[in-house]
Design a protein around this motif. Structure first.
Motif, PDB file in Angstrom:
ATOM      1  N   HIS A  80      44.006  39.117  41.167  1.00 47.76           N
ATOM      2  CA  HIS A  80      42.737  39.201  42.328  1.00 47.76           C
ATOM      3  C   HIS A  80      43.490  38.895  43.504  1.00 47.76           C
ATOM      4  O   HIS A  80      43.129  39.628  44.846  1.00 47.76           O
ATOM      5  CB  HIS A  80      41.627  38.502  41.893  1.00 47.76           C
ATOM      6  N   PHE A 138      43.044  42.123  45.632  1.00 49.68           N
ATOM      7  CA  PHE A 138      42.066  41.947  46.854  1.00 49.68           C
ATOM      8  C   PHE A 138      42.829  41.972  48.055  1.00 49.68           C
ATOM      9  O   PHE A 138      41.977  42.613  49.154  1.00 49.68           O
ATOM     10  CB  PHE A 138      41.355  40.712  46.583  1.00 49.68           C
ATOM     11  N   GLY A 182      41.662  44.191  40.715  1.00 49.95           N
ATOM     12  CA  GLY A 182      41.479  42.869  41.076  1.00 49.95           C
ATOM     13  C   GLY A 182      40.592  41.773  40.391  1.00 49.95           C
ATOM     14  O   GLY A 182      41.029  40.833  40.277  1.00 49.95           O
ATOM     15  N   TYR A 183      39.555  42.611  40.223  1.00 48.13           N
ATOM     16  CA  TYR A 183      38.309  41.901  39.439  1.00 48.13           C
ATOM     17  C   TYR A 183      38.798  41.602  37.908  1.00 48.13           C
ATOM     18  O   TYR A 183      38.407  40.589  37.219  1.00 48.13           O
ATOM     19  CB  TYR A 183      37.142  42.594  39.464  1.00 48.13           C
ATOM     20  N   THR A 190      37.727  34.341  44.836  1.00 50.01           N
ATOM     21  CA  THR A 190      38.853  33.574  45.363  1.00 50.01           C
ATOM     22  C   THR A 190      38.358  32.283  45.639  1.00 50.01           C
ATOM     23  O   THR A 190      39.287  31.401  45.071  1.00 50.01           O
ATOM     24  CB  THR A 190      38.938  34.410  46.670  1.00 50.01           C
ATOM     25  N   SER A 202      37.576  36.499  36.993  1.00 48.03           N
ATOM     26  CA  SER A 202      36.010  36.996  36.935  1.00 48.03           C
ATOM     27  C   SER A 202      35.165  36.554  35.857  1.00 48.03           C
ATOM     28  O   SER A 202      33.932  36.495  35.963  1.00 48.03           O
ATOM     29  CB  SER A 202      36.180  38.479  36.876  1.00 48.03           C
TER      30      SER A 202
END
Length: 395
Positions: free
Chosen positions: A27, A31, A78-79, A317, A392
């Motif tokens: 992430h 991200f 990213g998730y 984050t 996540s």
């Protein structure tokens, strides 16, 4: 990108800059890349329309491809990818970046096809077996959904390379439903436990959480709408309207008006609301012979995707560094700019001041992602937790 090095490597000064078998967080990398790319791609699209940017972005399908199959996969990676060896993550990010560069230079050339294919193949190989281990079929439905998105990424480029432009556009247009379903699933899985936690803090209980029956109906309805689109467009449109109504009912049952002290939840709910509205508008556009299709799509891609993406980036984050999203005022400001972007982009389709509204929409979109990027970068100075699981899952 900074990353935490293990004890064995800490004594070697040069090894701090060489990603090896240390664990890194997907992430952080994806991200960050997604925020920078998102902040740049829409202004570049406006410039391209006036002959000052990559030519492919001046074409609606070129812009749509980079939004759906360029930006969105970085957000998904990213998730969902979680922590992994830094060396492997570097390959993922490099292939994604090379695919974006190649696509902007020559979208249907072999380099664009190869780099996009390498990224989605690595992504599917890394993620899909893990998702298939889920016990419930609703969770397993992510496997064919993500697998289809990966396959369409390659098919869209191949269709363009073979000069099958009608197929090329059809695949891009209909793929909006697939990304909408992914947002319905992820948004619901994030909002439901968060709202339930806030209810518990207030001494209440939220009975309607994930709402598995509605979630199952959403999965089946959008899948049916997607499959029927080539042969029964009006029926596909009616199913999308039904799906939007179901999403609205699900959102209403979360009773977010009890969570006014949690602006982060209200902002997530706004993104989910955009998704419900966008599906209704998309279904109506199909019933109306494609009229205002672009308006409906931007309700989903700007209103829903933009709002949910920026909020998820900030939320994941901050939770990762054990901070509370409800205490970050940037969330409300960021969501406000994204709402301005969505409203002005949709209004541009009906206004005589189209160019002005498009500039406002592009500015709102980029500013929102720059706020998300700011939170990402400032969170780097906070103490980090040991990478043991996908961040996540705690959101």
């Amino acid at each position: 990108m900074t990353m935490k090095m293990n004890t064995a490597q800490s004594g070697n000064g040069s090894s701090r800059y060489l990603p090896g078998e240390t664990r890194a967080y997907a992430h952080r990398w994806f991200f960050t890349a997604a925020c920078i790319y998102a902040a740049l791609i829409i202004p570049l699209t406006l410039l391209a329309r006036h002959g000052f940017g990559p030519a492919v972005l001046s074409v609606p399908t070129g812009h749509a491809f980079e939004m759906l199959f360029g930006l969105a996969p970085a957000l998904i990676a990213g998730y969902l990818l979680g922590p992994m060896p830094a060396r492997r993550l570097v390959w993922f990010l490099c292939f994604w970046l090379l695919a974006r560069i190649a696509g902007l230079i020559a979208p249907f050339a072999w380099p664009a096809l190869v780099f996009n294919a390498l990224f989605v193949i690595l992504f599917a190989r890394q993620l899909l077996p893990r998702l298939w281990a889920a016990k419930k079929w609703r969770n397993r439905s992510l496997v064919p959904l993500l697998g289809l998105i990966c396959a369409i990424t390659i098919a869209v480029i191949l269709a363009g390379r073979l000069d099958e432009y009608l197929l090329h556009r059809y695949l891009i247009d209909e793929s909006v439903q697939l990304f909408a379903l992914l947002m319905l699933f992820i948004g619901g899985r994030m909002l439901a436990p968060a709202a339930a936690g806030e209810f518990y803090r207030q001494g209440m209980e939220l009975g309607a959480r994930v709402q598995p029956n509605i979630e199952a109906s959403l999965i089946i309805t959008i899948a049916a709408a997607y499959l029927l689109a080539p042969v029964a467009v009006p029926f596909s449109g009616m199913l999308l309207i039904l799906c939007g109504v179901l999403a609205g009912i699900r959102l209403f049952r979360w009773q977010l008006w009890h969570c006014l002290a949690r602006p982060d939840l209200i902002c997530l709910g706004l993104g989910y609301g955009w998704l419900a509205l966008g599906l209704i508008l998309l279904g109506w556009a199909k019933l109306d012979g494609g009229s205002h299709f672009s308006t409906a799509v931007h309700a989903i891609t700007v209103g829903a995707l933009g709002t949910l993406a920026t909020n998820v980036i900030v939320r994941v984050t901050l939770l990762h560094v054990k901070q509370y999203p409800s205490r970050i005022p940037q969330i409300v400001i960021m969501t406000g700019f994204m709402s301005i972007a969505a409203v002005t982009r949709m209004a541009a389709d009906f206004s005589n001041y189209r160019e002005t509204l498009l500039i406002i929409a592009a500015s709102g979109w980029s500013i929102a992602f720059l706020f998300a990027l700011h939170v990402l970068l400032t969170s780097r100075t906070a103490p980090q937790v040991k990478p043991t699981q996908n961040p996540s899952t705690n959101s």
